[in-house]
Design a protein around this motif. Structure first.
Motif, PDB file in Angstrom:
ATOM      1  N   SER A   8      54.597 -16.866 -35.462  1.00  0.00           N
ATOM      2  CA  SER A   8      53.200 -17.192 -35.766  1.00  0.00           C
ATOM      3  C   SER A   8      52.302 -16.133 -35.149  1.00  0.00           C
ATOM      4  O   SER A   8      52.499 -15.727 -34.007  1.00  0.00           O
ATOM      5  N   ARG A   9      51.270 -15.687 -35.881  1.00  0.00           N
ATOM      6  CA  ARG A   9      50.463 -14.590 -35.359  1.00  0.00           C
ATOM      7  C   ARG A   9      48.973 -14.667 -35.702  1.00  0.00           C
ATOM      8  O   ARG A   9      48.396 -13.675 -36.156  1.00  0.00           O
ATOM      9  N   PRO A  10      48.292 -15.805 -35.479  1.00  0.00           N
ATOM     10  CA  PRO A  10      46.838 -15.772 -35.651  1.00  0.00           C
ATOM     11  C   PRO A  10      46.178 -14.871 -34.611  1.00  0.00           C
ATOM     12  O   PRO A  10      45.177 -14.225 -34.873  1.00  0.00           O
ATOM     13  N   LYS A  11      46.744 -14.862 -33.399  1.00  0.00           N
ATOM     14  CA  LYS A  11      46.379 -13.902 -32.351  1.00  0.00           C
ATOM     15  C   LYS A  11      47.688 -13.337 -31.821  1.00  0.00           C
ATOM     16  O   LYS A  11      48.549 -14.082 -31.357  1.00  0.00           O
ATOM     17  N   ARG A  12      47.863 -12.028 -31.905  1.00  0.00           N
ATOM     18  CA  ARG A  12      49.153 -11.467 -31.540  1.00  0.00           C
ATOM     19  C   ARG A  12      49.376 -11.444 -30.040  1.00  0.00           C
ATOM     20  O   ARG A  12      50.491 -11.542 -29.567  1.00  0.00           O
ATOM     21  N   LYS A  13      48.307 -11.323 -29.278  1.00  0.00           N
ATOM     22  CA  LYS A  13      48.425 -11.396 -27.827  1.00  0.00           C
ATOM     23  C   LYS A  13      48.286 -12.843 -27.381  1.00  0.00           C
ATOM     24  O   LYS A  13      47.530 -13.611 -27.977  1.00  0.00           O
ATOM     25  N   ASN A 199      55.257  -6.509 -43.939  1.00  0.00           N
ATOM     26  CA  ASN A 199      55.538  -7.793 -43.294  1.00  0.00           C
ATOM     27  C   ASN A 199      56.475  -7.619 -42.104  1.00  0.00           C
ATOM     28  O   ASN A 199      56.245  -8.176 -41.022  1.00  0.00           O
ATOM     29  N   LEU A 200      57.541  -6.826 -42.275  1.00  0.00           N
ATOM     30  CA  LEU A 200      58.467  -6.593 -41.174  1.00  0.00           C
ATOM     31  C   LEU A 200      57.774  -5.864 -40.020  1.00  0.00           C
ATOM     32  O   LEU A 200      58.007  -6.172 -38.848  1.00  0.00           O
ATOM     33  N   LYS A 201      56.890  -4.911 -40.342  1.00  0.00           N
ATOM     34  CA  LYS A 201      56.146  -4.210 -39.294  1.00  0.00           C
ATOM     35  C   LYS A 201      55.193  -5.153 -38.560  1.00  0.00           C
ATOM     36  O   LYS A 201      55.028  -5.058 -37.338  1.00  0.00           O
ATOM     37  N   ASN A 202      54.562  -6.055 -39.308  1.00  0.00           N
ATOM     38  CA  ASN A 202      53.652  -7.021 -38.687  1.00  0.00           C
ATOM     39  C   ASN A 202      54.390  -7.955 -37.740  1.00  0.00           C
ATOM     40  O   ASN A 202      53.900  -8.277 -36.649  1.00  0.00           O
ATOM     41  N   ILE A 203      55.568  -8.411 -38.152  1.00  0.00           N
ATOM     42  CA  ILE A 203      56.365  -9.284 -37.292  1.00  0.00           C
ATOM     43  C   ILE A 203      56.783  -8.535 -36.035  1.00  0.00           C
ATOM     44  O   ILE A 203      56.722  -9.062 -34.919  1.00  0.00           O
ATOM     45  N   ASN A 205      55.261  -5.928 -34.648  1.00  0.00           N
ATOM     46  CA  ASN A 205      54.082  -5.725 -33.805  1.00  0.00           C
ATOM     47  C   ASN A 205      53.734  -6.995 -33.035  1.00  0.00           C
ATOM     48  O   ASN A 205      53.362  -6.949 -31.863  1.00  0.00           O
ATOM     49  N   THR A 206      53.876  -8.141 -33.704  1.00  0.00           N
ATOM     50  CA  THR A 206      53.623  -9.426 -33.040  1.00  0.00           C
ATOM     51  C   THR A 206      54.615  -9.646 -31.908  1.00  0.00           C
ATOM     52  O   THR A 206      54.229 -10.061 -30.799  1.00  0.00           O
ATOM     53  N   ALA A 207      55.896  -9.377 -32.163  1.00  0.00           N
ATOM     54  CA  ALA A 207      56.923  -9.551 -31.131  1.00  0.00           C
ATOM     55  C   ALA A 207      56.617  -8.690 -29.909  1.00  0.00           C
ATOM     56  O   ALA A 207      56.731  -9.156 -28.763  1.00  0.00           O
ATOM     57  N   ILE A 208      56.203  -7.439 -30.138  1.00  0.00           N
ATOM     58  CA  ILE A 208      55.877  -6.548 -29.025  1.00  0.00           C
ATOM     59  C   ILE A 208      54.690  -7.082 -28.240  1.00  0.00           C
ATOM     60  O   ILE A 208      54.720  -7.164 -27.003  1.00  0.00           O
ATOM     61  N   ASN A 209      53.632  -7.458 -28.938  1.00  0.00           N
ATOM     62  CA  ASN A 209      52.435  -7.966 -28.257  1.00  0.00           C
ATOM     63  C   ASN A 209      52.721  -9.227 -27.472  1.00  0.00           C
ATOM     64  O   ASN A 209      52.209  -9.415 -26.365  1.00  0.00           O
ATOM     65  N   GLN A 210      53.536 -10.114 -28.040  1.00  0.00           N
ATOM     66  CA  GLN A 210      53.806 -11.375 -27.362  1.00  0.00           C
ATOM     67  C   GLN A 210      54.707 -11.178 -26.149  1.00  0.00           C
ATOM     68  O   GLN A 210      54.440 -11.725 -25.072  1.00  0.00           O
ATOM     69  N   ILE A 211      55.763 -10.377 -26.282  1.00  0.00           N
ATOM     70  CA  ILE A 211      56.683 -10.224 -25.153  1.00  0.00           C
ATOM     71  C   ILE A 211      56.088  -9.362 -24.046  1.00  0.00           C
ATOM     72  O   ILE A 211      56.480  -9.482 -22.878  1.00  0.00           O
TER      73      ILE A 211
END
Length: 509
Positions: A8-13, A199-203, A205-211
C-alpha cells in the motif's frame, strides 16, 4: 492473482503514520468501516483538514479508504463483526507515544505473504509467495555478495522472483545478470508479472522508502538504493535473529491474524490482550476528539487552554462547555508525546516531508515558545520562517529548516544565507513597525561531523550572529521554558551564540 509483491502506498514514507492513526482512531474506532461511506468520507475530510491529502474529497470516501489500507497492511487495526473497528496493541502503543520507529520496524520485518492484507480481492498476491519481503531485502544484503541493491534491481530481480526466504541466491544471480544485460531481465520480469514497468518501479520505490524508516540503511536521496549501514550490522543481525521464525497462520481470519500481527513490542502471546477498549465517546464528543487530533498533528498541546477550547468550539459548532468536559476525559500526554515523536521523525525525513517540517517548526516557535512567527517558505528568495521575537526593540530573526539526518550546510546554502536572506531581511516592516535582523538559524534533524567548520565559515561571511540546533534540542529548549528554567530573553541570547545550541553548550540544568 498477482505474481509480484504488493504494498500500500498512499504515502510512501511511514513518518506520518502515527498522525494518520490518531485521526483514524478518533473517527472510526468502534464503528463499522466496511461499506460505511459516511464514516469513510468523514475520515477523508479529516485528512484534508490536517493537510494530509489534497483538498479534493471523493464522492464515496475512496481517498480515506486508501489511507486506512496502509494502516491495515501494517497491522494497526482490524474490524470485528460485532465491535467494529479495533486498534491493535501495536497501534495503541503508537498512540501512547511509545517509539513508533521500534514498533513499525517490528511490523515491517514481520510483514508477510500471505497476510490479511495480501489475500484481499483488490490485492490478491499469489499463494506461491510465502515470504517476509522486508526481511528478505535485509537478508540479501547481509549475505555479503552484494553491498548495494538499486531500485531497478529490486523491481525486476526481487519483487517478481522472491517467493520464499531461500530464494536469495536466485535473486542475486538475477541482479548480477541485470547489471550486464538489463533489457533482457526487464522483459522477463514484465512477462512473468504481467504488469507494467512503472508499476514494478513504484512498488520498489515504496519498499525502499518504507524500509528506510528502520534506520538500518545508508540513505542516498539522489540514488534510490539500499545499502546497510556498516556501523549498525550487529544491531541489524540481532533484530533479525529476535524475530518470529514461523509465519502467522489463518490469514483469512482477519481478527485473529491482525491481533497476532499487531501484538506490539511486548511480544505477548495472549492474543486476547492484543486489542484495547474503544474510547467511550458519543458522536458529538468524537467530533471534538477528532478536531483535537487534527490540531495535534501540527503543533504541541500542553494544556486544554481556553484558547484551544474556543478554537475547537468555533471549528465544529459545539458549546465550550461540551468541548471542555470532553477534553478533560482525554489523556493530554498522548497528544504531546505523539507530536514530539512525529516532529523528530519528520525532521529527518528528507524533501518529501520538508514542508511539513517547516510548518511544525513554525508552530513550535509561535504556539510553543509564544513568539510571533510567520511561514514564508513558499516564497522565492525567502527563508522558511521569520520570528518577531523582540517586540520592544523591534528585532527579528530568520530560520531555515532542513529535514535531514546529517545536514552539512553546503556552500550554496551558505551563500544563500549570507548574500540573499540576510541582506533582503536586514530590515522589514511588521505591523507598522520597522524590525531589524538580530539573528539567523538552522533547524535540522541532525548535523554532519563537518557542520561546525562549515558554520564557522558562514559566521565569517556576515556580521549577523546565528545558531544551529537539532529538532530534538529545540523541543528540549521549549520544555525548559515551559518548566520556567529559562525565559524568552535568555532564549534570544542563545539564538545569537554563533554555535550549536545544545543542553551542554548553554548549561541548561
Amino acid at each position: 492473482m498477482k505474481n509480484y509483491w504488493v504494498l500500500s502506498r498512499p504515502k510512501r514514507k511511514l513518518i506520518l503514520v502515527p498522525d494518520l492513526l490518531a485521526i483514524f482512531s478518533s473517527i472510526v474506532e468502534g464503528e463499522k468501516w466496511k461499506g460505511n461511506r459516511e464514516i469513510q468520507l468523514e475520515f477523508e475530510k479529516a485528512l484534508t483538514d490536517a493537510q494530509w491529502k489534497a483538498n479534493n474529497i471523493s464522492k464515496d470516501g475512496s481517498g480515506g479508504r486508501t489511507y486506512a489500507v496502509l494502516l491495515f497492511m501494517l497491522g494497526l487495526w482490524y474490524e470485528d463483526p460485532k465491535d467494529g473497528v479495533r486498534i491493535t496493541i501495536a497501534g495503541q502503543e503508537i498512540l501512547d507515544g511509545i517509539s513508533s520507529v521500534e514498533i513499525l520496524t517490528k511490523q515491517l520485518l514481520n510483514y508477510q505473504y500471505p497476510s490479511a492484507y495480501s489475500i484481499k480481492g483488490s490485492v490478491n498476491v499469489s499463494k506461491d509467495y510465502k515470504i517476509w519481503p522486508f526481511r528478505f531485502l535485509i537478508n540479501i544484503l547481509l549475505d555479503g555478495q552484494l553491498s548495494e541493491i538499486t531500485q531497478e534491481e529490486i523491481a525486476f530481480c526481487i519483487i517478481p522472483y522472491a517467493k520464499k526466504m531461500n530464494d536469495i541466491q536466485f535473486c542475486i544471480n538475477k541482479i548480477q545478470n541485470f547489471r550486464s544485460n538489463p533489457d533482457k531481465i526487464i522483459l522477463e520480469a514484465l512477462k512473468i508479472t504481467e504488469t507494467s514497468e512503472d508499476n514494478l518501479k513504484n512498488i520498489s520505490n515504496t519498499a525502499i522508502n518504507q524500509i528506510e524508516y528502520t534506520g538500518f540503511f545508508v540513505e542516498d536521496y539522489k540514488r534510490r538504493s539500499l545499502k546497510l549501514n556498516p556501523s549498525n550490522l550487529y544491531e541489524i543481525r540481532k533484530k533479525i535473529n529476535d524475530l518470529r521464525t514461523s509465519f502467522i497462520q489463518n490469514a483469512e481470519d482477519e481478527v485473529l491474524y491482525q491481533t497476532r500481527y499487531g501484538s506490539g513490542i511486548k511480544k505477548t502471546k495472549d492474543y486476547s490482550k492484543s486489542t484495547r477498549s474503544s474510547m467511550n465517546f458519543n458522536p458529538n464528543e468524537r467530533k471534538i476528539i477528532t478536531e483535537l487530533s487534527i490540531i495535534s498533528v501540527s503543533r504541541p498541546i500542553y494544556s486544554f487552554s481556553d484558547d484551544l477550547i474556543d478554537e475547537i468550539s468555533k471549528r465544529i459548532g459545539a458549546s465550550k462547555k461540551l468541548v471542555k468536559s470532553t477534553l478533560l476525559k482525554y489523556p493530554i500526554k498522548n497528544n504531546t508525546n505523539q507530536f514530539y515523536n512525529s516532529f523528530i521523525q519528520i525532521s529527518k525525513g528528507g524533501n518529501e516531508v520538508a514542508k511539513d517540517f517547516e510548518i511544525r517548526t513554525l508552530n513550535i516557535y509561535n504556539r510553543g515558545f509564544g513568539f510571533d512567527s510567520e511561514w514564508v517558505g513558499s516564497k522565492s528568495r525567502h527563508p522558511d520562517i521569520i520570528i518577531y521575537l523582540d517586540k520592544k526593540n523591534y528585532r527579528h530573526g530568520i530560520i531555515d529548516t532542513k529535514a535531514y539526518k546529517e545536514y552539512n550546510l553546503p556552500l550554496d546554502h551558505k551563500n544563500k544565507m549570507a548574500y540573499t536572506y540576510i541582506p533582503n531581511f536586514e530590515t522589514i516592516e511588521y505591523r507598522g513597525e520597522i524590525y531589524n535582523l538580530a539573528f539567523y538559524g538552522y533547524v535540522a534533524g541532525g548535523f554532519s561531523s563537518t557542520i561546525q567548520k562549515s558554520f564557522s565559515e558562514l559566521v565569517n561571511m556576515t556580521n549577523i550572529p546565528g545558531h544551529y540546533i537539532t529538532a530534538e534540542n529545540l523541543l528540549y529548549l521549549l520544555e525548559k521554558m515551559i518548566e520556567n528554567k529559562i525565559n524568552k530573553n535568555e532564549i534570544f541570547n542563545y539564538f545569537c551564540l554563533n554555535q550549536e545550541i545544545t543542553p551542554k553548550s548553554i548549561n541548561i540544568q
